[in-house]
Design a protein around this motif. Structure first.
Motif, PDB file in Angstrom:
ATOM      1  N   PRO A  49       0.833  -1.209   0.000  1.00  0.00           N
ATOM      2  CA  PRO A  49       0.000   0.000   0.000  1.00  0.00           C
ATOM      3  C   PRO A  49       0.865   1.255   0.000  1.00  0.00           C
ATOM      4  CG  PRO A  49       0.024  -0.972   2.184  1.00  0.00           C
ATOM      5  CD  PRO A  49       0.758  -1.932   1.289  1.00  0.00           C
ATOM      6  N   GLY A  50       0.441   2.250  -0.740  1.00  0.00           N
ATOM      7  CA  GLY A  50       1.173   3.503  -0.810  1.00  0.00           C
ATOM      8  C   GLY A  50       0.259   4.648  -1.195  1.00  0.00           C
ATOM      9  N   GLY A 109       5.312  11.767 -15.227  1.00  0.00           N
ATOM     10  CA  GLY A 109       5.099  11.731 -16.675  1.00  0.00           C
ATOM     11  C   GLY A 109       3.737  11.149 -16.957  1.00  0.00           C
ATOM     12  N   ASP A 110       3.494  10.834 -18.234  1.00  0.00           N
ATOM     13  CA  ASP A 110       2.212  10.244 -18.578  1.00  0.00           C
ATOM     14  C   ASP A 110       2.030   8.866 -17.965  1.00  0.00           C
ATOM     15  OD1 ASP A 110       1.543  12.448 -20.027  1.00  0.00           O
ATOM     16  OD2 ASP A 110       2.242  11.643 -21.938  1.00  0.00           O
ATOM     17  N   LEU A 111       3.120   8.113 -17.803  1.00  0.00           N
ATOM     18  CA  LEU A 111       3.025   6.733 -17.363  1.00  0.00           C
ATOM     19  C   LEU A 111       3.796   6.441 -16.084  1.00  0.00           C
ATOM     20  CD1 LEU A 111       3.485   4.985 -20.844  1.00  0.00           C
ATOM     21  CD2 LEU A 111       1.347   5.550 -19.695  1.00  0.00           C
ATOM     22  N   HIS A 112       4.403   7.435 -15.457  1.00  0.00           N
ATOM     23  CA  HIS A 112       5.221   7.208 -14.271  1.00  0.00           C
ATOM     24  C   HIS A 112       4.727   8.097 -13.126  1.00  0.00           C
ATOM     25  CE1 HIS A 112       7.841   5.612 -17.445  1.00  0.00           C
ATOM     26  NE2 HIS A 112       8.350   4.848 -16.519  1.00  0.00           N
ATOM     27  N   TYR A 113       4.755   7.509 -11.910  1.00  0.00           N
ATOM     28  CA  TYR A 113       4.299   8.218 -10.716  1.00  0.00           C
ATOM     29  C   TYR A 113       5.313   8.025  -9.604  1.00  0.00           C
ATOM     30  CZ  TYR A 113      -0.306   8.614 -12.928  1.00  0.00           C
ATOM     31  OH  TYR A 113      -1.333   8.922 -13.771  1.00  0.00           O
ATOM     32  N   GLU A 114       5.275   8.978  -8.681  1.00  0.00           N
ATOM     33  CA  GLU A 114       6.082   8.875  -7.465  1.00  0.00           C
ATOM     34  C   GLU A 114       5.166   8.475  -6.317  1.00  0.00           C
ATOM     35  OE1 GLU A 114       9.531  11.676  -5.870  1.00  0.00           O
ATOM     36  OE2 GLU A 114       7.562  12.377  -5.188  1.00  0.00           O
ATOM     37  N   ILE A 115       5.594   7.464  -5.538  1.00  0.00           N
ATOM     38  CA  ILE A 115       4.765   6.877  -4.491  1.00  0.00           C
ATOM     39  C   ILE A 115       5.507   6.971  -3.168  1.00  0.00           C
ATOM     40  CG2 ILE A 115       3.564   4.777  -3.752  1.00  0.00           C
ATOM     41  CD1 ILE A 115       3.590   3.918  -6.700  1.00  0.00           C
ATOM     42  N   ALA A 116       4.772   7.325  -2.112  1.00  0.00           N
ATOM     43  CA  ALA A 116       5.337   7.411  -0.760  1.00  0.00           C
ATOM     44  C   ALA A 116       4.956   6.168   0.029  1.00  0.00           C
ATOM     45  CB  ALA A 116       4.833   8.660  -0.048  1.00  0.00           C
ATOM     46  N   TYR A 117       5.955   5.589   0.707  1.00  0.00           N
ATOM     47  CA  TYR A 117       5.731   4.400   1.544  1.00  0.00           C
ATOM     48  C   TYR A 117       6.804   4.351   2.621  1.00  0.00           C
ATOM     49  CZ  TYR A 117       5.880  -0.482   2.993  1.00  0.00           C
ATOM     50  OH  TYR A 117       5.911  -1.625   3.726  1.00  0.00           O
ATOM     51  N   GLU A 118       6.349   4.421   3.904  1.00  0.00           N
ATOM     52  CA  GLU A 118       7.247   4.372   5.066  1.00  0.00           C
ATOM     53  C   GLU A 118       8.351   5.411   4.962  1.00  0.00           C
ATOM     54  OE1 GLU A 118       8.742   0.467   5.677  1.00  0.00           O
ATOM     55  OE2 GLU A 118       6.934  -0.212   6.722  1.00  0.00           O
ATOM     56  N   GLY A 119       7.976   6.628   4.590  1.00  0.00           N
ATOM     57  CA  GLY A 119       8.935   7.712   4.522  1.00  0.00           C
ATOM     58  C   GLY A 119       9.884   7.661   3.347  1.00  0.00           C
ATOM     59  N   LYS A 120       9.687   6.731   2.426  1.00  0.00           N
ATOM     60  CA  LYS A 120      10.539   6.607   1.262  1.00  0.00           C
ATOM     61  C   LYS A 120       9.745   6.910  -0.001  1.00  0.00           C
ATOM     62  CE  LYS A 120      13.554   3.104   3.342  1.00  0.00           C
ATOM     63  NZ  LYS A 120      14.135   1.740   3.206  1.00  0.00           N
ATOM     64  N   ARG A 121      10.464   7.242  -1.076  1.00  0.00           N
ATOM     65  CA  ARG A 121       9.852   7.563  -2.364  1.00  0.00           C
ATOM     66  C   ARG A 121      10.224   6.479  -3.377  1.00  0.00           C
ATOM     67  NH1 ARG A 121       6.209  11.645  -1.169  1.00  0.00           N
ATOM     68  NH2 ARG A 121       7.180  13.036   0.356  1.00  0.00           N
ATOM     69  N   PHE A 122       9.225   6.040  -4.121  1.00  0.00           N
ATOM     70  CA  PHE A 122       9.414   5.003  -5.129  1.00  0.00           C
ATOM     71  C   PHE A 122       8.841   5.503  -6.450  1.00  0.00           C
ATOM     72  CE2 PHE A 122       9.123   2.942  -1.039  1.00  0.00           C
ATOM     73  CZ  PHE A 122      10.171   2.019  -1.049  1.00  0.00           C
TER      74      PHE A 122
END
Length: 365
Positions: free
Chosen positions: A250-251, A258-271
């Motif tokens: 879960p995040g 971009g059109d197809l890429h996202y930044e996700i936050a999980y446990e204080g980290k970025r993916f």
């Protein structure tokens, strides 16, 4: 001379005798005027584009030399800028044109050293050019097709105030307008005869468009994405990224990269994840979901061992929390970990083949 002779004497063939006498006079030949020039076109008109081309060098223009290439059928003009007029440079330019438009049947040039060199003749023969026509010495009008465009190109660049820094820009502007304008000889534009269509320029914006064309162009220019989209702060599931055991974590969406890429936050980290690696948390239930506390330990767990049909499945329950390494080790009956299963043990049923066997067909002569 003939009239004066006719006023005194006459014999059959008197005019021919007078002409032969005048032509045999060396002093008369020295003072005679040049014969009238042949003004009609002496080259046969080709059947199609790029069958016969005329080439010649022009310059120097703004410190560079120009190789002029003219198609005799469509009057299509190519101008290549070069710093040298050697045979190697000429072959390189012609090879580029042949790869773009194909190999012509006839190439017409003057008697320049780069055109009469053995390397250039060999190049034309290997490329597939059937005929290489050279002009008569000291008679550039034989290659008048190229000579005329040499003058046209030089006059146009001179009128535009061309310098070394603006040579390519001015040359492109001149070629674009020249290829679009109807030619006086053919009545059609060079692009229409050479490409089969008129090239589009900014002047086409002045032409009114009908409703159908305007709607069609608008529909074609409108981009309707077919991929899924997520909004900021949306609750989602994303793949852990472990190639050995990918699980959904879960995040929260924090940014769109971009059109197809996202930044996700999980446990204080970025993916960073692709849209194919993301699922909505509200509409997707994944059986392999791992909690945030077990995310780091999951990468260290071993994959479950496959249980074969001949193993006693009652001894190794599927829902047992015993580690795989412990379950895979043999258990002695006297050990405290051994537990006798309640009830009578289920006998192991061996799988038998149900195939109908038949005796082999042996060869008998």
């Amino acid at each position: 001379m003939k009239g004066l002779a006719h006023s005194f004497v006459y014999w059959p063939g008197i005019d021919a005798d007078i002409e032969n006498t005048a032509k045999s006079c060396p002093e008369c030949a020295r003072q005679a005027h040049a014969p009238p020039k042949f003004s009609e076109h002496h080259w046969q008109y080709p059947k199609g584009p790029w069958e016969r081309i005329h080439i010649d060098y022009a310059g120097p223009v703004a410190g560079s030399m120009l190789l002029i290439i003219v198609d005799a059928y469509s009057k299509w003009l190519e101008v290549k800028v070069t710093n040298t007029t050697t045979t190697a440079s000429t072959i390189s330019i012609m090879d580029e044109l042949f790869s773009r438009y194909g190999v012509p049947i006839t190439v017409v040039s003057d008697n320049g050293p780069q055109f009469t060199a053995a390397e250039f003749k060999e190049f034309l023969q290997k490329s597939g050019v059937k005929f290489h026509k050279l002009t008569a010495p000291y008679h550039p009008a034989t290659n008048g097709q190229a000579e005329r465009y040499v003058q046209t190109t030089k006059d146009a660049l001179k009128a535009m105030g061309t310098t070394a820094s603006t040579l390519h820009i001015n040359l492109n502007k001149f070629l674009q307008l020249y290829r679009l304008a109807p030619h006086a000889t053919t009545g059609e534009s060079p692009s229409k005869l050479f490409l089969g269509r008129s090239i589009r320029t900014r002047f086409d914006l002045l032409r009114p468009e009908d409703v159908q064309m305007r709607v069609t162009n608008k529909q074609q220019s409108r981009f309707e994405p077919s991929f899924r989209e997520f909004v900021l702060n949306q609750q989602i599931y994303f793949l852990s990224g472990n190639p050995r055991m990918e699980k959904w974590i879960p995040g929260v969406i924090t940014a769109r990269l971009g059109d197809l890429h996202y930044e996700i936050a999980y446990e204080g980290k970025r993916f960073k994840r692709h849209v194919d690696q993301i699922q909505s948390r509200n509409s997707f239930k994944c059986p392999q979901l791992i909690e945030p506390t077990d995310a780091e330990d999951s990468s260290q767990q071993e994959a479950p061992r496959r249980i074969h049909f001949y193993e006693n499945r009652s001894t190794f329950p599927e829902n047992s929390s015993t580690p795989i390494s412990a379950r895979s080790a043999p258990v002695h009956p006297d050990s405290p970990e051994f537990r006798t299963p309640t009830g009578s043990p289920t006998p192991t049923i061996m799988r038998r083949s149900i195939r109908n066997h038949r005796p082999p067909n042996r060869y008998s002569p």
